[in-house]
Every structure is written in structure tokens, then in C-alpha cells.
Design a protein around this motif. Structure first.
Motif, PDB file in Angstrom:
ATOM      1  N   LYS A 163     -30.259 -38.844  11.682  1.00  0.00           N
ATOM      2  CA  LYS A 163     -29.843 -39.936  10.803  1.00  0.00           C
ATOM      3  C   LYS A 163     -28.698 -40.775  11.357  1.00  0.00           C
ATOM      4  O   LYS A 163     -28.048 -41.496  10.620  1.00  0.00           O
ATOM      5  CB  LYS A 163     -29.449 -39.361   9.434  1.00  0.00           C
ATOM      6  N   GLY A 164     -28.464 -40.675  12.626  1.00  0.00           N
ATOM      7  CA  GLY A 164     -27.408 -41.483  13.233  1.00  0.00           C
ATOM      8  C   GLY A 164     -27.236 -41.102  14.680  1.00  0.00           C
ATOM      9  O   GLY A 164     -27.592 -39.987  15.092  1.00  0.00           O
ATOM     10  N   THR A 223     -25.209 -37.052  17.706  1.00  0.00           N
ATOM     11  CA  THR A 223     -26.204 -37.415  16.701  1.00  0.00           C
ATOM     12  C   THR A 223     -25.959 -36.643  15.417  1.00  0.00           C
ATOM     13  O   THR A 223     -25.265 -35.620  15.424  1.00  0.00           O
ATOM     14  CB  THR A 223     -27.633 -37.164  17.237  1.00  0.00           C
ATOM     15  N   TYR A 224     -26.534 -37.135  14.316  1.00  0.00           N
ATOM     16  CA  TYR A 224     -26.247 -36.581  12.994  1.00  0.00           C
ATOM     17  C   TYR A 224     -27.541 -36.165  12.287  1.00  0.00           C
ATOM     18  O   TYR A 224     -28.524 -36.908  12.304  1.00  0.00           O
ATOM     19  CB  TYR A 224     -25.537 -37.617  12.117  1.00  0.00           C
ATOM     20  N   THR A 225     -27.500 -35.006  11.662  1.00  0.00           N
ATOM     21  CA  THR A 225     -28.601 -34.595  10.791  1.00  0.00           C
ATOM     22  C   THR A 225     -28.274 -34.986   9.354  1.00  0.00           C
ATOM     23  O   THR A 225     -27.105 -35.103   8.982  1.00  0.00           O
ATOM     24  CB  THR A 225     -28.827 -33.077  10.851  1.00  0.00           C
ATOM     25  N   GLY A 226     -29.303 -35.171   8.547  1.00  0.00           N
ATOM     26  CA  GLY A 226     -29.111 -35.510   7.139  1.00  0.00           C
ATOM     27  C   GLY A 226     -29.134 -34.272   6.262  1.00  0.00           C
ATOM     28  O   GLY A 226     -29.777 -33.272   6.577  1.00  0.00           O
ATOM     29  N   GLY A 227     -28.399 -34.338   5.156  1.00  0.00           N
ATOM     30  CA  GLY A 227     -28.377 -33.239   4.204  1.00  0.00           C
ATOM     31  C   GLY A 227     -27.314 -32.206   4.523  1.00  0.00           C
ATOM     32  O   GLY A 227     -26.927 -32.019   5.678  1.00  0.00           O
ATOM     33  N   CYS A 228     -26.826 -31.551   3.470  1.00  0.00           N
ATOM     34  CA  CYS A 228     -25.808 -30.519   3.634  1.00  0.00           C
ATOM     35  C   CYS A 228     -25.875 -29.566   2.446  1.00  0.00           C
ATOM     36  O   CYS A 228     -26.200 -29.972   1.323  1.00  0.00           O
ATOM     37  CB  CYS A 228     -24.414 -31.147   3.722  1.00  0.00           C
ATOM     38  N   ASN A 229     -25.561 -28.305   2.690  1.00  0.00           N
ATOM     39  CA  ASN A 229     -25.525 -27.309   1.616  1.00  0.00           C
ATOM     40  C   ASN A 229     -24.153 -27.221   0.969  1.00  0.00           C
ATOM     41  O   ASN A 229     -23.963 -26.430   0.040  1.00  0.00           O
ATOM     42  CB  ASN A 229     -25.956 -25.939   2.150  1.00  0.00           C
ATOM     43  N   PHE A 230     -23.195 -28.009   1.435  1.00  0.00           N
ATOM     44  CA  PHE A 230     -21.870 -28.086   0.830  1.00  0.00           C
ATOM     45  C   PHE A 230     -21.720 -29.418   0.095  1.00  0.00           C
ATOM     46  O   PHE A 230     -22.432 -30.385   0.385  1.00  0.00           O
ATOM     47  CB  PHE A 230     -20.769 -27.996   1.886  1.00  0.00           C
ATOM     48  N   PRO A 244     -32.099 -44.755   7.804  1.00  0.00           N
ATOM     49  CA  PRO A 244     -33.218 -44.770   8.756  1.00  0.00           C
ATOM     50  C   PRO A 244     -33.198 -43.556   9.680  1.00  0.00           C
ATOM     51  O   PRO A 244     -32.139 -43.101  10.108  1.00  0.00           O
ATOM     52  CB  PRO A 244     -32.995 -46.064   9.548  1.00  0.00           C
ATOM     53  N   SER A 245     -34.370 -43.031   9.966  1.00  0.00           N
ATOM     54  CA  SER A 245     -34.488 -41.843  10.805  1.00  0.00           C
ATOM     55  C   SER A 245     -34.630 -42.211  12.284  1.00  0.00           C
ATOM     56  O   SER A 245     -35.155 -43.270  12.631  1.00  0.00           O
ATOM     57  CB  SER A 245     -35.693 -41.002  10.376  1.00  0.00           C
TER      58      SER A 245
END
Length: 237
Positions: free
Chosen positions: A4-5, A22-29, A47-48
Motif C-alpha cells: 500500500k505504499g 514498502t508498506y502493508t495495509g491493515g494492523c491488529n493494533f 491503491p495497491s
């Protein structure tokens, strides 16, 4: 795997290395002071970027780049990360992650597969249930145990690593930071990260005044003197 970035060049994330970030989307926190709220709350609106596009970029800059650092969000909630790390390594690059330490099983798999060269682990608070719940916005009472396991995995490994804590006055007082020092003493690297009250997940944290530079320096000195930390520095000041 989808991301995601992308920052094509960074000299900050991995000391001594030139990497792509680079960045992943979503987090459990749901850390109330988090500054990546779109990545955490609404990753589907961003955007992916396909993983193969990142591999192509790495190869196009092979003469200048040492590796790839994956941040988030939280990278370890994505099981395909293992296969992606394998791809990065097969292309001759080093691979690192920034993680909240809540998934020691994934960390163990990365280490066991010789897929990890660098890890930055965020320690949100002293390793007790109530402090961690407040700092992470979760109700998982086992979080401190999971984070401690991740810390020990890194300490016992041969990868380059750092622990770091964002110093948020509303959540952490000086005693809390000394308690963290007890838990990480003799570690390789520890960073106190200055809290920046901008674009936070909970708007009220944008009104929280960060600790002064002098106070952070005093805390750093106490940590180094008391616990023999080999390397303790302050970021973002």
C-alpha cells in the motif's frame, strides 16, 4: 502479495544500508497515537502495488540498493510475506521488517528460513497487561508474552535488529521507560522515538505535548547508566 505504499530509496530505515521501503495495509493494533491511520483503518481505499512491481524496481536499481524493508500497518499479519521474502532473497537482496512483535510465530518462520536480515521491533509499553492494552488499543492480555517471545527470538538470532519505543506522555511516564529498560538490558540497539502529535488515530492525541528534548536525554542517560545499553539514541528531535 499486495502493498500500500512505496518509498523507492531510503537511508534511514536500515542503518548503513540503502533500501526500498514498502508498506502493508491493515494492523491488529489500534495505537491511539498512530500516524498511519489510513493504512490501519482504511487500507482498501489506498491503491495497491503488486509485489512483482517492487521486485522489478529492486532489480532496476541493483547497483545502488542493498535490500527491502517492509513496514505497515503490521507486516506479520500477512502470511504471503514469507513467500515474498523468499522472492526478495532469491533476487540477491537483503530483507527486513518493522513489526509490533505480536506474531512471534511468523518471526520464527522468517528466521528459521533464513529470510530475515533486519528487524525493528516496537515495544509499546512495559510488558504488563494494562499498559499494553492502553498503548495498543487492544484487549489481548497475552500481548506482553507474545512481544517478549519476539524480543527473545531477535536477541538469540544473528540478524541485525533494534528495539524502539515511541515516548507518548499520555501513555508513558519516566518510570515506564525505566521498566522497559529492565526488560531489554544489554540489547544491541534501543531507540527512544519522540512522539509527533500529527494526524493521530485518535484526534485527542494531536493535543498532547511531547516531552522536551532535555527530558528525553535525561531518560536516555539513566537507561544507559543503569542497564548497560550498548547503544541508546533518540529519534525525531
Amino acid at each position: 502479495m499486495q502493498f500500500k505504499g512505496l518509498e523507492k530509496n531510503s537511508l534511514i530505515e536500515w542503518p548503513g544500508k540503502a533500501v526500498t521501503l514498502t508498506y502493508t495495509g491493515g494492523c491488529n493494533f489500534r495505537c491511539p497515537y498512530c500516524q498511519n491511520k489510513d493504512l490501519v483503518l482504511d487500507p482498501e481505499k489506498i491503491p495497491s502495488i503488486d509485489g512483482e512491481e517492487i521486485i522489478e524496481h529492486l532489480n532496476s536499481k541493483k547497483k545502488w540498493l542493498d535490500g527491502l524493508m517492509v513496514s505497515g500497518g503490521e507486516p506479520t499479519i500477512h502470511r504471503p510475506l514469507l513467500n515474498f521474502a523468499q522472492r526478495v532473497k532469491e533476487e540477491g537482496f537483503e530483507f527486513g521488517i518493522e513489526t509490533n512483535g505480536s506474531n512471534p510465530e511468523m518471526l520464527e518462520d522468517l528466521l528459521g528460513g533464513d529470510l530475515l536480515d533486519r528487524c525493528a521491533l516496537d515495544i509499546k509499553a512495559p510488558l504488563n497487561g494494562e499498559k499494553y492494552k492502553a498503548a495498543t488499543g487492544t484487549d489481548d492480555g497475552k500481548l506482553p508474552e507474545k512481544v517478549e517471545k519476539s524480543m527473545n527470538l531477535l536477541r538469540e538470532s544473528e540478524v541485525s535488529y533494534e528495539y524502539r519505543t515511541t515516548v507518548v506522555p499520555k501513555l508513558l511516564v519516566e518510570k515506564d521507560l525505566i521498566d522497559i529498560g529492565k526488560e531489554i538490558q544489554e540489547t544491541e540497539n534501543f531507540y527512544l522515538q519522540q512522539f509527533i502529535p500529527e494526524n493521530t488515530l485518535k484526534k485527542e492525541y494531536e493535543k498532547v505535548e511531547p516531552y522536551s528534548e532535555n527530558k528525553l536525554k535525561r531518560i536516555r542517560k539513566r537507561l544507559k547508566d543503569k542497564f548497560g545499553l550498548k547503544f541508546c539514541k533518540i529519534r525525531n528531535i
